[in-house]
Structure formats: structure tokens, C-alpha cells
Scaffold this motif. Structure first.
Motif, PDB file in Angstrom:
ATOM      1  N   ASN A  62       0.834  -1.193   0.000  1.00  0.00           N
ATOM      2  CA  ASN A  62       0.000   0.000   0.000  1.00  0.00           C
ATOM      3  C   ASN A  62       0.873   1.249   0.000  1.00  0.00           C
ATOM      4  O   ASN A  62       2.071   1.194   0.267  1.00  0.00           O
ATOM      5  N   ASP A  63       0.236   2.361  -0.292  1.00  0.00           N
ATOM      6  CA  ASP A  63       0.938   3.630  -0.431  1.00  0.00           C
ATOM      7  C   ASP A  63       1.622   4.065   0.859  1.00  0.00           C
ATOM      8  O   ASP A  63       2.751   4.551   0.831  1.00  0.00           O
ATOM      9  N   ARG A  64       0.966   3.885   1.986  1.00  0.00           N
ATOM     10  CA  ARG A  64       1.560   4.283   3.274  1.00  0.00           C
ATOM     11  C   ARG A  64       2.881   3.539   3.512  1.00  0.00           C
ATOM     12  O   ARG A  64       3.888   4.141   3.863  1.00  0.00           O
ATOM     13  N   ASP A  65       2.872   2.214   3.306  1.00  0.00           N
ATOM     14  CA  ASP A  65       4.089   1.426   3.504  1.00  0.00           C
ATOM     15  C   ASP A  65       5.150   1.745   2.449  1.00  0.00           C
ATOM     16  O   ASP A  65       6.344   1.705   2.729  1.00  0.00           O
ATOM     17  N   ASN A  66       4.717   2.058   1.240  1.00  0.00           N
ATOM     18  CA  ASN A  66       5.666   2.460   0.191  1.00  0.00           C
ATOM     19  C   ASN A  66       6.422   3.721   0.607  1.00  0.00           C
ATOM     20  O   ASN A  66       7.649   3.785   0.523  1.00  0.00           O
ATOM     21  N   ARG A  67       5.674   4.724   1.049  1.00  0.00           N
ATOM     22  CA  ARG A  67       6.300   5.979   1.458  1.00  0.00           C
ATOM     23  C   ARG A  67       7.217   5.776   2.661  1.00  0.00           C
ATOM     24  O   ARG A  67       8.302   6.353   2.729  1.00  0.00           O
ATOM     25  N   ALA A  68       6.804   4.919   3.603  1.00  0.00           N
ATOM     26  CA  ALA A  68       7.640   4.638   4.775  1.00  0.00           C
ATOM     27  C   ALA A  68       8.930   3.928   4.376  1.00  0.00           C
ATOM     28  O   ALA A  68      10.001   4.208   4.935  1.00  0.00           O
ATOM     29  N   ALA A  69       8.854   3.037   3.394  1.00  0.00           N
ATOM     30  CA  ALA A  69      10.052   2.310   2.947  1.00  0.00           C
ATOM     31  C   ALA A  69      11.072   3.257   2.317  1.00  0.00           C
ATOM     32  O   ALA A  69      12.278   3.117   2.531  1.00  0.00           O
ATOM     33  N   VAL A  70      10.595   4.213   1.554  1.00  0.00           N
ATOM     34  CA  VAL A  70      11.513   5.187   0.940  1.00  0.00           C
ATOM     35  C   VAL A  70      12.052   6.125   2.017  1.00  0.00           C
ATOM     36  O   VAL A  70      13.259   6.409   2.062  1.00  0.00           O
TER      37      VAL A  70
END
Length: 168
Positions: free
Chosen positions: A127-135
């Protein structure tokens, strides 16, 4: 209506088609549509086919929100069925080794080009939230980049893509 477009790269001139023209009319007849800007996606050359498609779709999806002028007019077929607008100009897809992607990223940032990134970590999120957190969890120089999209003046984009080759 489909019009021919041409764009220049370090390896020569590429041709293709673009639906409509920059102004939405065919006033110039069949003359090539030339853009002052370029949209390019650079993919790491070790990705699986499904990953290449996924990364490309994600990367270009951000351009319309950051640079609304890249979005063309809505489409409509002969039966007046409405369709969503799309990017108004071609997206050129390149590939390169991990080192090429990393160098292109640094050059794009140094030129302040509009840039989207996709890291290897994003294949493991859902999901987008986890994507942004990974970056966000990784510093700029340590990102494990598998792809990036750049948008800006045609010549600047060509320069930052040095070492990349057109995707086969």
C-alpha cells in the motif's frame, strides 16, 4: 487522430505517435509534434517483465499530480463515450545497470528535475503508506533504486540519462 512525434536522444531521433497535438487540434496537418519537455522512465536491467510494467505504471502515475500540464484533454470515441485524459506526450522507457540508475538519479536531482523513484523495497509492500515509509527509511544515496521517472526540458533529461539505452 494520431500524429507523428519525434524526440531526440543521444543515440539519435526516435519516432512514434501521439494522440492529438499539444493544442488538441491538427492545425499543422501531419507535421511532427515536438515537445520542449521529455518524460522518461529508466528501469534497472535486471527486473522481471512484470516488475518492469509495474514500476513503469507507478512511476508515471505521479507526474500528473506534480506537473498537471503534462496531462492532455479527455478522450471520447465516436459514440461519445468519455475516457480519462492521459499524458499528452510520449513516455520514453530506458534501461540500464544499477550503477546507471544511481548516477541518473543523482544527475536528475542535481538539475532539479521532477523525479519519481521506485525502490526494491516497494516490491514487498502492499500500500501507499508502507511504500512511502520504505523510501523515507533510507537516505537518498543508499536507496536501492530499480526505476525512476524524470520530467523536464528535453535536453536536460537527455543529459541525465547518459549511459542508459532505450528499452528493447
Amino acid at each position: 487522430m494520431r500524429n507523428t512525434y519525434e524526440t531526440e536522444t543521444e543515440s539519435g531521433t526516435e519516432s512514434g505517435t501521439e494522440s492529438g497535438t499539444a493544442s488538441g487540434t491538427a492545425a499543422a496537418g501531419n507535421a511532427p509534434v515536438r515537445f520542449d519537455t521529455k518524460v522518461a522512465v529508466l528501469l534497472r536491467d535486471d527486473l522481471e517483465s512484470w516488475q518492469r510494467l509495474n514500476v513503469t505504471a507507478f512511476l508515471v502515475s505521479g507526474l500528473g499530480t506534480a506537473v498537471p500540464e503534462v496531462i492532455g484533454e479527455p478522450y471520447e470515441d465516436a459514440d461519445s463515450t468519455a475516457y480519462l485524459p492521459m499524458l499528452r506526450q510520449p513516455v520514453l522507457v530506458f534501461e540500464g545497470a544499477k550503477e546507471t540508475v544511481t548516477a541518473t538519479h543523482a544527475r536528475a536531482l542535481s538539475r532539479s528535475l521532477t523525479t519519481a523513484v521506485f525502490t526494491a523495497d516497494l516490491f514487498g509492500t502492499g500500500n501507499d503508506r508502507d511504500n512511502r515509509a520504505a523510501v523515507r527509511a533510507v537516505g537518498r544515496d543508499a536507496l536501492d533504486l530499480v526505476g525512476l521517472a524524470v520530467y523536464g526540458p528535453r535536453n536536460a533529461v537527455d543529459k541525465v540519462l547518459k549511459g542508459a539505452r532505450m528499452h528493447p
